[in-house]
Motif scaffolding. Structure first.
Motif, PDB file in Angstrom:
ATOM      1  N   UNK A 198     -24.027  59.310  74.085  1.00  0.00           N
ATOM      2  CA  UNK A 198     -22.987  60.422  73.133  1.00  0.00           C
ATOM      3  C   UNK A 198     -21.440  60.021  73.338  1.00  0.00           C
ATOM      4  N   UNK A 199     -20.679  59.411  74.636  1.00  0.00           N
ATOM      5  CA  UNK A 199     -19.628  58.914  74.137  1.00  0.00           C
ATOM      6  C   UNK A 199     -19.279  57.698  73.614  1.00  0.00           C
ATOM      7  N   UNK A 200     -20.064  57.001  72.993  1.00  0.00           N
ATOM      8  CA  UNK A 200     -20.227  55.495  72.575  1.00  0.00           C
ATOM      9  C   UNK A 200     -19.734  55.902  71.114  1.00  0.00           C
ATOM     10  N   UNK A 201     -20.995  57.203  70.783  1.00  0.00           N
ATOM     11  CA  UNK A 201     -21.495  57.372  69.617  1.00  0.00           C
ATOM     12  C   UNK A 201     -19.176  57.966  68.707  1.00  0.00           C
ATOM     13  N   UNK A 202     -19.041  58.655  69.824  1.00  0.00           N
ATOM     14  CA  UNK A 202     -17.121  59.582  69.880  1.00  0.00           C
ATOM     15  C   UNK A 202     -16.461  58.800  69.936  1.00  0.00           C
ATOM     16  N   UNK A 203     -16.843  57.494  70.497  1.00  0.00           N
ATOM     17  CA  UNK A 203     -15.949  56.169  70.740  1.00  0.00           C
ATOM     18  C   UNK A 203     -16.269  55.499  68.636  1.00  0.00           C
ATOM     19  N   UNK A 204     -17.228  55.615  68.953  1.00  0.00           N
ATOM     20  CA  UNK A 204     -17.094  54.879  67.274  1.00  0.00           C
ATOM     21  C   UNK A 204     -17.101  55.839  66.588  1.00  0.00           C
ATOM     22  N   UNK A 205     -17.395  56.697  66.470  1.00  0.00           N
ATOM     23  CA  UNK A 205     -17.300  57.185  65.574  1.00  0.00           C
ATOM     24  C   UNK A 205     -15.001  58.082  64.874  1.00  0.00           C
ATOM     25  N   UNK A 206     -14.287  57.933  66.362  1.00  0.00           N
ATOM     26  CA  UNK A 206     -12.538  57.513  66.529  1.00  0.00           C
ATOM     27  C   UNK A 206     -12.195  56.600  66.363  1.00  0.00           C
ATOM     28  N   UNK A 207     -12.747  55.790  66.460  1.00  0.00           N
ATOM     29  CA  UNK A 207     -12.511  54.178  65.520  1.00  0.00           C
ATOM     30  C   UNK A 207     -12.766  54.399  64.053  1.00  0.00           C
ATOM     31  N   UNK A 208     -14.049  54.474  63.522  1.00  0.00           N
ATOM     32  CA  UNK A 208     -14.442  55.303  62.022  1.00  0.00           C
ATOM     33  C   UNK A 208     -13.344  55.824  61.636  1.00  0.00           C
ATOM     34  N   UNK A 209     -12.715  56.603  61.856  1.00  0.00           N
ATOM     35  CA  UNK A 209     -12.111  57.550  61.438  1.00  0.00           C
ATOM     36  C   UNK A 209     -10.735  57.246  61.116  1.00  0.00           C
ATOM     37  N   UNK A 210     -10.378  55.923  62.931  1.00  0.00           N
ATOM     38  CA  UNK A 210      -9.098  55.714  62.652  1.00  0.00           C
ATOM     39  C   UNK A 210      -8.845  54.708  61.268  1.00  0.00           C
ATOM     40  N   UNK A 211     -10.734  54.046  61.138  1.00  0.00           N
ATOM     41  CA  UNK A 211      -9.956  52.756  60.509  1.00  0.00           C
ATOM     42  C   UNK A 211      -9.917  53.365  58.815  1.00  0.00           C
ATOM     43  N   UNK A 212     -10.664  54.966  58.747  1.00  0.00           N
ATOM     44  CA  UNK A 212     -10.316  54.751  57.681  1.00  0.00           C
ATOM     45  C   UNK A 212      -8.998  55.691  56.781  1.00  0.00           C
TER      46      UNK A 212
END
Length: 328
Positions: free
Chosen positions: A36-50
């Protein structure tokens, strides 16, 4: 009976000892919790990248790719005159030709001298005005607006206005003659043209840098000034012991940003003097423009641009070093 007791003794787990099934359920729960924390971190990185993608793409297309193209252009020369002439690889020949050219050497030295004079002058005046306009003076907001207004006028318009004011028959010479002083060849004299360009650039720049310094002074806690006053420090002592140390980082930013802005200053030279008289106002930026579009030497123009960029990158590197020492 004894067999039942043996089965109970061997097959019944003790309290607190997990069974294999319990181990599997606990392990799966832990793996899910770790994912779950890894998924949250991945979503955070994707949002920042967008969100960053448009800005990064713009920087890539407008800054990085053209600069790389300029670097490649510096390694070629044209066999002929004109932008459509064929190019051939020449290595560092353009750099050797420019750096050994007395005119370019004079331009480089003039650009450095221009920055050595104008940067401390602009920052000192901006700091003095910022300190004054953070004190309790009448109509403080009105004075700030008056100092900042030149920044809202396009540099082209400011250059036109100053070109009219500094003409031989302009209003400034009219005032000098009214006071009994001789008229001055502000823009037509090799000894005065560069100072006139400094005047135009400072008229615009001082108000702009003042805003940053006013913000920095307003961030200084009042308790520091109160403590200095309790120790018997006057206004001048408080400025040196409190204001300047607390403004270290804003001053560093303003210094480097002002230096970069003055290195690429172009409009006043083009509109008021065209680099003259006698090349007295030719700076690196104007020299790169003139070599490219007036002399049809785009490779040498690109070389001058790269040299200018390298100088500015060195200044930015010095800024980061100073900021690193400040964090200490």
């Amino acid at each position: 009976m004894e067999a039942v007791q043996v089965i109970e003794a061997v097959g019944t787990p003790e309290k607190g000892v997990p069974t294999p099934a319990a181990d599997r359920s606990t392990g799966s729960a832990r793996s899910v919790g770790a994912r779950r924390p890894r998924r949250r971190a991945t979503r955070a990185w994707l949002t920042a990248a967008a969100f960053l993608a448009p800005a990064l793409l713009t920087i890539l297309l407008i800054r990085i790719i053209p600069f790389l193209g300029a670097v490649v252009s510096t390694l070629h020369v044209r066999d002929g005159v004109g932008l459509l002439a064929e190019e051939r690889f020449a290595g560092l020949q353009n750099y050797v030709d420019l750096l050994s050219d007395p005119l370019f050497q004079a331009t480089l030295g003039r650009t450095l001298l221009f920055n050595v004079i104008i940067n401390p002058l602009q920052i000192a005046l901006a700091l003095a005005i910022a300190v004054l306009l953070t004190r309790r003076v009448p109509a403080r907001g009105l004075w700030r607006m008056a100092v900042f207004i030149p920044c809202t006028i396009p540099l082209v318009g400011s250059s036109i206005a100053w070109g009219v004011a500094l003409r031989a028959d302009g209003p400034i010479n009219g005032i000098l003659e009214f006071l009994g002083l001789p008229a001055q060849p502000f823009l037509s004299s090799p000894s005065q043209a560069l100072a006139s360009i400094m005047l135009v650039a400072s008229w615009v720049g001082i108000g702009y840098w003042m805003i940053f310094l006013v913000a920095g002074i307003n961030d200084i806690p009042d308790e520091l000034y109160e403590a200095a006053a309790l120790d018997g420090a006057g206004g001048w002592r408080s400025f040196w012991s409190v204001t300047l140390p607390m403004l270290r980082r804003p001053l560093l930013f303003v210094l480097v940003a002002d230096t970069v802005a003055n290195f690429v200053l172009f409009v006043p030279m083009q509109m008021l003097t065209e680099g003259g008289p006698q090349n007295s106002t030719t700076m690196l930026m104007f020299d790169a423009y003139r070599r490219t579009y007036t002399y049809s030497q785009p490779n040498q123009g690109a070389t001058a641009t790269v040299i200018l960029t390298v100088i500015m990158l060195i200044i930015v590197f010095v800024q980061f070093r100073l900021l690193k020492e400040d964090r200490g």
